[in-house]
Design a protein around this motif. Structure first.
Motif, PDB file in Angstrom:
ATOM      1  N   GLN A  32       0.828  -1.203   0.000  1.00 42.41           N
ATOM      2  CA  GLN A  32       0.000   0.000   0.000  1.00 42.41           C
ATOM      3  C   GLN A  32       0.865   1.257   0.000  1.00 42.41           C
ATOM      4  O   GLN A  32       0.569   2.224  -0.701  1.00 42.41           O
ATOM      5  CB  GLN A  32      -0.933   0.002   1.213  1.00 42.41           C
ATOM      6  CG  GLN A  32      -1.935   1.124   1.192  1.00 42.41           C
ATOM      7  CD  GLN A  32      -2.869   1.050   0.001  1.00 42.41           C
ATOM      8  OE1 GLN A  32      -3.322  -0.019  -0.378  1.00 42.41           O
ATOM      9  NE2 GLN A  32      -3.162   2.178  -0.603  1.00 42.41           N
ATOM     10  N   LYS A  35       2.203   1.769  -3.425  1.00 47.07           N
ATOM     11  CA  LYS A  35       1.167   2.316  -4.307  1.00 47.07           C
ATOM     12  C   LYS A  35       1.022   3.811  -4.094  1.00 47.07           C
ATOM     13  O   LYS A  35       0.910   4.578  -5.057  1.00 47.07           O
ATOM     14  CB  LYS A  35      -0.171   1.629  -4.044  1.00 47.07           C
ATOM     15  CG  LYS A  35      -0.250   0.217  -4.557  1.00 47.07           C
ATOM     16  CD  LYS A  35      -1.594  -0.388  -4.203  1.00 47.07           C
ATOM     17  CE  LYS A  35      -1.680  -1.832  -4.637  1.00 47.07           C
ATOM     18  NZ  LYS A  35      -2.965  -2.430  -4.262  1.00 47.07           N
ATOM     19  N   ASP A  41       0.663   1.249  -8.601  1.00 38.70           N
ATOM     20  CA  ASP A  41      -0.583   0.887  -9.277  1.00 38.70           C
ATOM     21  C   ASP A  41      -0.905   1.802 -10.462  1.00 38.70           C
ATOM     22  O   ASP A  41      -1.993   1.757 -11.004  1.00 38.70           O
ATOM     23  CB  ASP A  41      -1.731   0.904  -8.288  1.00 38.70           C
ATOM     24  CG  ASP A  41      -1.916   2.257  -7.633  1.00 38.70           C
ATOM     25  OD1 ASP A  41      -1.015   3.104  -7.754  1.00 38.70           O
ATOM     26  OD2 ASP A  41      -2.958   2.459  -6.989  1.00 38.70           O
ATOM     27  N   GLN A  42       0.032   2.619 -10.906  1.00 39.46           N
ATOM     28  CA  GLN A  42      -0.228   3.594 -11.962  1.00 39.46           C
ATOM     29  C   GLN A  42       0.243   3.148 -13.344  1.00 39.46           C
ATOM     30  O   GLN A  42       0.484   3.976 -14.199  1.00 39.46           O
ATOM     31  CB  GLN A  42       0.442   4.926 -11.603  1.00 39.46           C
ATOM     32  CG  GLN A  42      -0.061   5.541 -10.337  1.00 39.46           C
ATOM     33  CD  GLN A  42      -1.518   5.939 -10.430  1.00 39.46           C
ATOM     34  OE1 GLN A  42      -1.964   6.427 -11.456  1.00 39.46           O
ATOM     35  NE2 GLN A  42      -2.265   5.721  -9.362  1.00 39.46           N
ATOM     36  N   TRP A  51       5.022  -4.031 -18.135  1.00 33.87           N
ATOM     37  CA  TRP A  51       4.498  -4.170 -16.777  1.00 33.87           C
ATOM     38  C   TRP A  51       5.614  -4.565 -15.820  1.00 33.87           C
ATOM     39  O   TRP A  51       5.753  -3.997 -14.743  1.00 33.87           O
ATOM     40  CB  TRP A  51       3.395  -5.229 -16.756  1.00 33.87           C
ATOM     41  CG  TRP A  51       2.923  -5.548 -15.383  1.00 33.87           C
ATOM     42  CD1 TRP A  51       1.993  -4.874 -14.655  1.00 33.87           C
ATOM     43  CD2 TRP A  51       3.362  -6.634 -14.560  1.00 33.87           C
ATOM     44  NE1 TRP A  51       1.823  -5.469 -13.428  1.00 33.87           N
ATOM     45  CE2 TRP A  51       2.658  -6.559 -13.344  1.00 33.87           C
ATOM     46  CE3 TRP A  51       4.285  -7.662 -14.729  1.00 33.87           C
ATOM     47  CZ2 TRP A  51       2.848  -7.469 -12.316  1.00 33.87           C
ATOM     48  CZ3 TRP A  51       4.468  -8.568 -13.709  1.00 33.87           C
ATOM     49  CH2 TRP A  51       3.751  -8.464 -12.518  1.00 33.87           C
TER      50      TRP A  51
END
Length: 101
Positions: A32, A35, A41-42, A51
């Motif tokens: 978290q 992120k 997570d972008q 990726w």
């Protein structure tokens, strides 16, 4: 109610299994934070290599930030929220390379 299915040797104590199960929360907190701080997570990619590169760089950036915070004794606040004057960077240039002093 929560439960875990553990595959471990016969002699493992319940306390050790509980410690391993509890480490899940620390791992989730790390993801978290990555992120929020590093944009884990972008990513908007179409293929696996893109990726994989994004995730690798985001996790590396999070590791560097964590190491710098631990070295400087940083707390949970961001740099803009601190009352301390900015200090000199721990990175030193030596020829063409940068080293952490």
């Amino acid at each position: 109610m929560a439960y875990y299915l553990a595959y471990a040797p016969v002699g493992v104590e319940i306390a050790e299994l509980a410690q391993v199960a509890g480490s899940r929360w620390a791992i989730e907190e790390c993801f978290q934070a990555a992120k929020n701080e590093c944009g884990l997570d972008q990513y908007e990619v179409r293929r696996y290599p893109g990726w994989y590169r994004h995730i690798t760089l985001a996790v590396l950036a999070h590791a560097v930030l964590t190491a710098l915070a631990a070295q400087t004794g940083g707390d949970e606040r961001g740099a803009a929220e601190t009352d301390q004057p900015s200090s000199r960077s721990p990175w030193q240039r030596s020829g063409a390379c940068w080293t952490l002093s």
